[in-house]
Motif scaffolding. Structure first.
Motif, PDB file in Angstrom:
ATOM      1  N   THR A 428       0.989  -1.393   0.078  1.00  0.00           N
ATOM      2  CA  THR A 428       0.074  -0.111  -0.053  1.00  0.00           C
ATOM      3  C   THR A 428       0.884   1.421   0.051  1.00  0.00           C
ATOM      4  OG1 THR A 428      -1.596  -1.290   1.215  1.00  0.00           O
ATOM      5  CG2 THR A 428      -1.647   1.328   1.197  1.00  0.00           C
ATOM      6  N   ALA A 429       2.062   1.321   0.819  1.00  0.00           N
ATOM      7  CA  ALA A 429       2.794   2.283   0.784  1.00  0.00           C
ATOM      8  C   ALA A 429       3.356   2.440  -0.433  1.00  0.00           C
ATOM      9  CB  ALA A 429       3.793   2.422   2.151  1.00  0.00           C
ATOM     10  N   LEU A 430       3.886   1.630  -1.080  1.00  0.00           N
ATOM     11  CA  LEU A 430       4.806   1.687  -2.364  1.00  0.00           C
ATOM     12  C   LEU A 430       3.756   2.294  -3.504  1.00  0.00           C
ATOM     13  CD1 LEU A 430       6.700  -1.533  -2.176  1.00  0.00           C
ATOM     14  CD2 LEU A 430       7.632   0.814  -2.153  1.00  0.00           C
ATOM     15  N   LYS A 431       2.367   1.764  -3.532  1.00  0.00           N
ATOM     16  CA  LYS A 431       1.806   2.285  -4.441  1.00  0.00           C
ATOM     17  C   LYS A 431       1.461   3.530  -4.337  1.00  0.00           C
ATOM     18  CE  LYS A 431      -0.253  -2.373  -5.950  1.00  0.00           C
ATOM     19  NZ  LYS A 431      -1.346  -3.275  -5.980  1.00  0.00           N
ATOM     20  N   ALA A 432       1.209   3.962  -3.081  1.00  0.00           N
ATOM     21  CA  ALA A 432       0.829   5.423  -2.808  1.00  0.00           C
ATOM     22  C   ALA A 432       1.848   6.221  -3.046  1.00  0.00           C
ATOM     23  CB  ALA A 432       0.453   5.458  -1.184  1.00  0.00           C
ATOM     24  N   ALA A 433       2.983   5.842  -3.211  1.00  0.00           N
ATOM     25  CA  ALA A 433       4.278   6.909  -3.486  1.00  0.00           C
ATOM     26  C   ALA A 433       4.358   6.770  -5.115  1.00  0.00           C
ATOM     27  CB  ALA A 433       5.370   6.314  -2.859  1.00  0.00           C
ATOM     28  N   GLY A 434       3.593   5.936  -5.727  1.00  0.00           N
ATOM     29  CA  GLY A 434       3.893   5.849  -7.156  1.00  0.00           C
ATOM     30  C   GLY A 434       4.325   4.617  -8.038  1.00  0.00           C
ATOM     31  N   PHE A 435       5.027   3.667  -6.697  1.00  0.00           N
ATOM     32  CA  PHE A 435       5.240   2.569  -7.651  1.00  0.00           C
ATOM     33  C   PHE A 435       4.149   1.400  -7.766  1.00  0.00           C
ATOM     34  CE2 PHE A 435       8.915   4.245  -5.122  1.00  0.00           C
ATOM     35  CZ  PHE A 435       9.896   4.118  -5.959  1.00  0.00           C
ATOM     36  N   SER A 436       3.571   1.726  -8.748  1.00  0.00           N
ATOM     37  CA  SER A 436       2.254   1.150  -9.095  1.00  0.00           C
ATOM     38  C   SER A 436       2.358  -0.357  -9.560  1.00  0.00           C
ATOM     39  CB  SER A 436       1.443   1.564 -10.209  1.00  0.00           C
ATOM     40  OG  SER A 436       2.287   1.773 -11.423  1.00  0.00           O
ATOM     41  N   GLN A 437       3.706  -0.554 -10.136  1.00  0.00           N
ATOM     42  CA  GLN A 437       4.029  -2.198 -10.509  1.00  0.00           C
ATOM     43  C   GLN A 437       4.555  -3.045  -9.498  1.00  0.00           C
ATOM     44  OE1 GLN A 437       3.300  -3.225 -13.541  1.00  0.00           O
ATOM     45  NE2 GLN A 437       2.452  -1.221 -13.934  1.00  0.00           N
ATOM     46  N   THR A 438       3.609  -2.997  -8.538  1.00  0.00           N
ATOM     47  CA  THR A 438       4.287  -3.684  -7.211  1.00  0.00           C
ATOM     48  C   THR A 438       3.311  -4.843  -6.767  1.00  0.00           C
ATOM     49  OG1 THR A 438       4.922  -1.544  -6.272  1.00  0.00           O
ATOM     50  CG2 THR A 438       4.772  -3.428  -4.714  1.00  0.00           C
ATOM     51  N   GLY A 439       3.950  -6.081  -6.427  1.00  0.00           N
ATOM     52  CA  GLY A 439       3.168  -7.313  -6.006  1.00  0.00           C
ATOM     53  C   GLY A 439       3.961  -7.884  -4.842  1.00  0.00           C
ATOM     54  N   GLN A 440       3.246  -9.102  -4.376  1.00  0.00           N
ATOM     55  CA  GLN A 440       3.962  -9.617  -2.972  1.00  0.00           C
ATOM     56  C   GLN A 440       3.799 -11.132  -3.126  1.00  0.00           C
ATOM     57  OE1 GLN A 440       1.470  -9.635   0.542  1.00  0.00           O
ATOM     58  NE2 GLN A 440       0.038  -8.269  -0.520  1.00  0.00           N
ATOM     59  N   PHE A 441       4.507 -11.859  -2.373  1.00  0.00           N
ATOM     60  CA  PHE A 441       4.398 -13.405  -2.387  1.00  0.00           C
ATOM     61  C   PHE A 441       5.057 -13.740  -1.016  1.00  0.00           C
ATOM     62  CE2 PHE A 441       8.570 -12.253  -4.463  1.00  0.00           C
ATOM     63  CZ  PHE A 441       9.453 -13.127  -3.831  1.00  0.00           C
ATOM     64  N   ALA A 442       4.753 -14.991  -0.666  1.00  0.00           N
ATOM     65  CA  ALA A 442       5.116 -15.595   0.749  1.00  0.00           C
ATOM     66  C   ALA A 442       6.776 -15.994   0.592  1.00  0.00           C
ATOM     67  CB  ALA A 442       4.162 -16.688   1.219  1.00  0.00           C
ATOM     68  N   ALA A 443       7.678 -15.744   1.559  1.00  0.00           N
ATOM     69  CA  ALA A 443       8.971 -16.224   1.487  1.00  0.00           C
ATOM     70  C   ALA A 443       9.447 -16.930   2.654  1.00  0.00           C
ATOM     71  CB  ALA A 443       9.574 -14.962   0.822  1.00  0.00           C
ATOM     72  N   GLN A 444      10.484 -17.258   2.730  1.00  0.00           N
ATOM     73  CA  GLN A 444      11.095 -17.961   3.775  1.00  0.00           C
ATOM     74  C   GLN A 444      11.219 -16.817   5.041  1.00  0.00           C
ATOM     75  OE1 GLN A 444      14.785 -19.930   3.089  1.00  0.00           O
ATOM     76  NE2 GLN A 444      15.319 -19.706   5.229  1.00  0.00           N
ATOM     77  N   ALA A 445      10.965 -17.332   6.087  1.00  0.00           N
ATOM     78  CA  ALA A 445      10.896 -16.435   7.278  1.00  0.00           C
ATOM     79  C   ALA A 445      12.628 -15.882   7.462  1.00  0.00           C
ATOM     80  CB  ALA A 445      10.541 -16.927   8.521  1.00  0.00           C
ATOM     81  N   VAL A 446      12.669 -14.535   7.691  1.00  0.00           N
ATOM     82  CA  VAL A 446      13.882 -14.090   8.019  1.00  0.00           C
ATOM     83  C   VAL A 446      13.878 -13.159   9.130  1.00  0.00           C
ATOM     84  CG1 VAL A 446      14.961 -14.434   5.861  1.00  0.00           C
ATOM     85  CG2 VAL A 446      13.713 -12.251   6.241  1.00  0.00           C
ATOM     86  N   ALA A 447      14.932 -12.690   9.895  1.00  0.00           N
ATOM     87  CA  ALA A 447      14.912 -11.700  10.722  1.00  0.00           C
ATOM     88  C   ALA A 447      15.045 -10.506  10.611  1.00  0.00           C
ATOM     89  CB  ALA A 447      15.879 -12.025  12.009  1.00  0.00           C
ATOM     90  N   THR A 448      15.976 -10.046   9.377  1.00  0.00           N
ATOM     91  CA  THR A 448      16.306  -8.641   8.923  1.00  0.00           C
ATOM     92  C   THR A 448      15.745  -8.449   7.622  1.00  0.00           C
ATOM     93  OG1 THR A 448      18.362  -9.232  10.112  1.00  0.00           O
ATOM     94  CG2 THR A 448      18.188  -7.240   8.587  1.00  0.00           C
ATOM     95  N   THR A 449      14.995  -7.477   7.499  1.00  0.00           N
ATOM     96  CA  THR A 449      14.682  -6.982   6.266  1.00  0.00           C
ATOM     97  C   THR A 449      15.765  -6.155   5.478  1.00  0.00           C
ATOM     98  OG1 THR A 449      12.612  -6.316   7.312  1.00  0.00           O
ATOM     99  CG2 THR A 449      13.107  -5.091   5.118  1.00  0.00           C
ATOM    100  N   ALA A 450      15.457  -6.489   4.150  1.00  0.00           N
ATOM    101  CA  ALA A 450      16.693  -5.926   3.230  1.00  0.00           C
ATOM    102  C   ALA A 450      15.901  -5.518   1.731  1.00  0.00           C
ATOM    103  CB  ALA A 450      17.661  -6.911   2.802  1.00  0.00           C
ATOM    104  N   VAL A 451      16.586  -4.602   0.926  1.00  0.00           N
ATOM    105  CA  VAL A 451      16.080  -4.408  -0.319  1.00  0.00           C
ATOM    106  C   VAL A 451      17.131  -4.808  -1.235  1.00  0.00           C
ATOM    107  CG1 VAL A 451      15.532  -2.445  -1.992  1.00  0.00           C
ATOM    108  CG2 VAL A 451      14.699  -2.268   0.408  1.00  0.00           C
TER     109      VAL A 451
END
Length: 528
Positions: A428-451
């Motif tokens: 929601t935050a990404l699309k509100a900022a204009g990144f409209s080509q955004t999707g999501q999927f479930a992934a292996q659990a991790v502790a640290t967020t990364a880009v």
């Protein structure tokens, strides 16, 4: 002649004769002057001792000066970086946290010509051994992280300090080629980019260094599961423990096929085993407290070593070496960067995620790799301080005038937080900022967020991280399409991230210097 005025209170007259006259008179009635009394003879033993001590003192000074000049003359230097900016100042070589990139070059020039022709290594050569040594601020532990030569990475733009020629950034190149065009500084900048650290020093040795160092310590004990012969490197060893030195020591660390499955990962474990045995040998033999042996080792190393300008003095090298004297060998941890076969080329490697990011995040936080629950060392360097790894302030808007169309940028959200609501918030935050080509999927659990970002998407990743409050050091290149936000359990909402707990892959430490391990021989090269 004017007589001196008498100021004495008792009214007595001045001396009967000035001192000079008394000393030189010929009048025997005056008697010998006090200072011309018979000279006291100096005992012969005292004279001899004084002469011997003087000779010894001069000899020690001359000996020390000779060795300082000799060792200093052995040293070759290159620039630490290749034009990329740094945010940290010079480290405290005696007590600050310190990272040293250790490289082994494949150059065939000079004494190394017997291992091939100059055509076998181009430019500045390849760094066929690459290890990052991380010394804690309290001098109680050391982490040594090995990077496989076949690892594909993104190299930054680099400038050759000798010619000032600028080389463009490259994507998907082997890490051992990072120094080929612009020198060792480009290898340093590449590892900085890969790990999010800022390396303080580097040391690069050639083939001859291994031979002379192994000879200087009287040989290194290594172990192998089966008798093996590798015709390429010349390594021939029987089953069990052997002592290697000279050519056989070099063959042991150079061989690419003798260990494991014959890949570079097997060679890394063998190199780590060799270094572990070398550390134990030096510690057990008391070499670090034996000046004569230390000088022999220092001479062997410096003759075959290239270092950065910050290390380029004998006192500085001795200061760094002195830090390693009392470290428990059980706290010298050898690690290999987590890798997997590259999607672009199965004969090459890429970082395995999220394990690699977890390792580098732990290193940035100065975590003890042998005990992740322990507190970081005091007086850690800026790269390990809380302020350096704290979350960036959330941004209400993306940077102005981006050089791309946000609506066309592919941004995916991999939800490793185990909470679907968090991924929804981020999308929601990404699309509100204009990144409209955004999707999501479930992934292996991790502790640290990364880009993570693919080639040509570094600027997009930076803006996405700023939008979501993700620290810049958690923005990393990877083999992904566009930009991927990999959410960890540290992420609270679409616009705020908490400081991540420490998480390390299981069995990340291959061995410590206190472990005596046998290397597994490659079945293809086992001999009777």
């Amino acid at each position: 002649m004017v007589r001196p005025r008498d100021n004495r209170a008792d009214g007595t007259g001045p001396p009967a004769r000035p001192g000079a006259a008394a000393r030189h008179t010929d009048d025997t009635a005056v008697g010998p002057a006090r200072h011309l009394a018979a000279a006291r003879r100096i005992p012969g033993w005292l004279k001899a001792t004084t002469i011997v001590l003087s000779v010894l003192l001069v000899g020690v000074i001359a000996f020390g000066a000779y060795w300082v000049i000799r060792l200093q003359g052995n040293i070759t230097t290159q620039a630490l970086g290749a034009g990329n900016s740094r945010t940290e100042g010079a480290p405290d070589d005696a007590s600050g946290r310190m990272q040293i990139l250790i490289l082994g070059t494949d150059t065939r020039e000079g004494k190394n010509s017997k291992y091939g022709t100059k055509d076998d290594s181009s430019g500045y050569g390849h760094s066929d051994v690459m290890m990052l040594m991380d010394i804690s601020a309290d001098n109680k532990r050391v982490g040594v992280i090995s990077f496989p030569r076949d690892l594909l990475v993104d190299a930054p733009a680099c400038k050759d300090p000798k010619t000032n020629k600028q080389y463009p950034a490259q994507s998907g190149v082997m890490i051992n080629a990072a120094m080929t065009e612009a020198g060792i500084g480009c290898a340093v900048d590449t590892v900085n980019k890969l790990t999010g650290l800022e390396i303080d020093h580097f040391m690069m040795a050639d083939f001859n260094a291994v031979k002379e160092l192994s000879n200087a310590v009287g040989g290194v004990d290594v172990c192998i599961s089966d008798a093996v012969y590798d015709p390429d490197s010349g390594l021939r060893l029987p089953k069990g423990t052997s002592q290697v030195k000279g050519e056989q020591a070099l063959a042991f660390v150079r061989t690419r096929h003798a260990f494991g499955d014959g890949s570079d990962l097997g060679r890394i474990k063998a190199q780590q085993g060799f270094l572990s045995a070398l550390v134990r040998k030096i510690k057990d033999d008391g070499t670090l407290s034996n000046p004569a042996r230390m000088l022999s080792i220092a001479d062997a190393i410096t003759k075959n070593l290239t270092i950065d300008d910050g290390l380029a003095s004998v006192p500085t090298l001795l200061t760094v070496g002195n830090r390693l004297k009392t470290i428990d060998v059980g706290k010298v941890a050898f690690v290999a960067a987590p890798t997997e076969p590259a999607e672009s080329d199965p004969n090459r490697l890429q970082l395995a995620e999220p394990a690699a990011s977890e390792l580098f995040a732990a290193m940035r936080k100065d975590i003890d790799l042998t005990d992740p629950t322990a507190k970081p060392s005091p007086s850690a360097s800026p790269s390990a301080s809380p302020s350096a790894t704290a979350s960036a302030a959330p941004s209400a808007a993306t940077p102005s005038a981006p050089a791309y169309n946000k609506a066309l940028q592919p941004v995916t959200v991999a939800n490793g937080s185990a909470d679907a609501a968090r991924a929804n918030d981020v999308v929601t935050a990404l699309k509100a900022a204009g990144f409209s080509q955004t999707g999501q999927f479930a992934a292996q659990a991790v502790a640290t967020t990364a880009v993570y970002y693919g080639p040509d998407f570094a600027d997009v990743a930076k803006d996405v991280a700023a939008l979501l409050g993700i620290p810049a050091k958690q923005v990393l290149p990877a083999d992904v399409a566009g930009v991927q936000v990999y959410l960890g359990s540290d992420y609270k909402s679409g616009t705020k991230q908490a400081d991540a707990p420490v998480s390390l892959p299981p069995d990340i430490v291959n061995q410590t210097a206190g472990d005596a391990k046998c290397q597994q021989a490659n079945p293809a090269l086992v001999v009777p």
